[in-house]
Design a protein around this motif. Structure first.
Motif, PDB file in Angstrom:
ATOM      1  N   ALA A   2       0.832  -1.207   0.000  1.00  0.00           N
ATOM      2  CA  ALA A   2       0.000   0.000   0.000  1.00  0.00           C
ATOM      3  C   ALA A   2       0.863   1.252   0.000  1.00  0.00           C
ATOM      4  O   ALA A   2       0.514   2.257  -0.616  1.00  0.00           O
ATOM      5  N   ASN A   5       1.896   1.878  -3.557  1.00  0.00           N
ATOM      6  CA  ASN A   5       0.746   2.356  -4.329  1.00  0.00           C
ATOM      7  C   ASN A   5       0.493   3.831  -4.050  1.00  0.00           C
ATOM      8  O   ASN A   5       0.227   4.611  -4.960  1.00  0.00           O
ATOM      9  N   LYS A   6       0.568   4.228  -2.791  1.00  0.00           N
ATOM     10  CA  LYS A   6       0.352   5.624  -2.400  1.00  0.00           C
ATOM     11  C   LYS A   6       1.448   6.515  -2.989  1.00  0.00           C
ATOM     12  O   LYS A   6       1.174   7.596  -3.500  1.00  0.00           O
ATOM     13  N   SER A   9       0.850   6.966  -6.636  1.00  0.00           N
ATOM     14  CA  SER A   9      -0.287   7.872  -6.814  1.00  0.00           C
ATOM     15  C   SER A   9       0.150   9.323  -6.651  1.00  0.00           C
ATOM     16  O   SER A   9      -0.248  10.193  -7.421  1.00  0.00           O
ATOM     17  N   SER A  91      -2.103   2.655   6.257  1.00  0.00           N
ATOM     18  CA  SER A  91      -2.534   3.093   4.928  1.00  0.00           C
ATOM     19  C   SER A  91      -3.963   2.634   4.634  1.00  0.00           C
ATOM     20  O   SER A  91      -4.770   3.388   4.085  1.00  0.00           O
ATOM     21  N   GLU A  92      -4.279   1.413   5.030  1.00  0.00           N
ATOM     22  CA  GLU A  92      -5.635   0.895   4.827  1.00  0.00           C
ATOM     23  C   GLU A  92      -6.653   1.710   5.636  1.00  0.00           C
ATOM     24  O   GLU A  92      -7.717   2.069   5.134  1.00  0.00           O
ATOM     25  N   SER A  95      -7.216   5.159   4.000  1.00  0.00           N
ATOM     26  CA  SER A  95      -8.087   5.065   2.813  1.00  0.00           C
ATOM     27  C   SER A  95      -9.545   4.858   3.188  1.00  0.00           C
ATOM     28  O   SER A  95     -10.437   5.439   2.575  1.00  0.00           O
ATOM     29  N   ASP A  98     -10.833   8.252   5.997  1.00  0.00           N
ATOM     30  CA  ASP A  98     -10.793   9.672   5.649  1.00  0.00           C
ATOM     31  C   ASP A  98     -12.125  10.092   5.036  1.00  0.00           C
ATOM     32  O   ASP A  98     -12.586   9.505   4.063  1.00  0.00           O
ATOM     33  N   SER A 110      -4.922  11.594   7.895  1.00  0.00           N
ATOM     34  CA  SER A 110      -3.719  11.726   7.081  1.00  0.00           C
ATOM     35  C   SER A 110      -2.552  11.131   7.858  1.00  0.00           C
ATOM     36  O   SER A 110      -2.644  10.901   9.065  1.00  0.00           O
TER      37      SER A 110
END
Length: 133
Positions: A2, A5-6, A9, A91-92, A95, A98, A110
């Motif tokens: 993750a 991936n972040k 992004s 991170s999960e 996501s 938030d 955050s």
């Protein structure tokens, strides 16, 4: 996974907005995301440490959950921090949580930025150096 991936992004977003990836921005993003600590803003005033932990425990092992309290009044300041046992769990949770409703308020989640130690006024300065007397 993750984390990467972040990071990807953020790079794509920066490139699409400016045509290039500013190095300082990328370094700051990596520094923040290398922590498993989340900042949670917009908490209801009634939220305590245990309520915060319960709300975020569905995403992995919460090793610390703390609501920041006003020193003088003892009342919540409306934000807190949650630390996970891994970056992936943090991170999960980010996501998933938030912008979600918690106790009637929309919370902002955050990655927490580590505090920099405060510098005293005279650090690296010699009194009134640089001023004409």
């Amino acid at each position: 996974m993750a984390f990467f991936n972040k990071l990807g992004s953020l790079a794509r977003q920066s490139i699409s907005q400016k045509g290039q990836v500013p190095m300082v921005s990328m370094v700051n993003s990596i520094r923040c995301m290398s922590s498993s600590k989340l900042f949670i803003g917009g908490l209801p005033w009634s939220t305590d440490d245990q309520t915060l932990k319960d709300a975020f425990s569905g995403f992995g092992e919460v090793t610390e959950a703390r609501v920041i309290m006003d020193r003088e009044t003892g009342r919540s300041r409306g934000f807190g921090f949650v630390r996970y046992d891994s970056i992936e769990n943090a991170s999960e949770a980010l996501s998933a949580m938030d912008g979600q409703n918690l106790g009637g308020r929309t919370v902002r989640v955050s990655f927490a930025e580590e505090r920099r130690p405060p510098q005293s006024y005279n650090d690296n300065h010699q009194g009134s150096q640089g001023f004409d007397n």
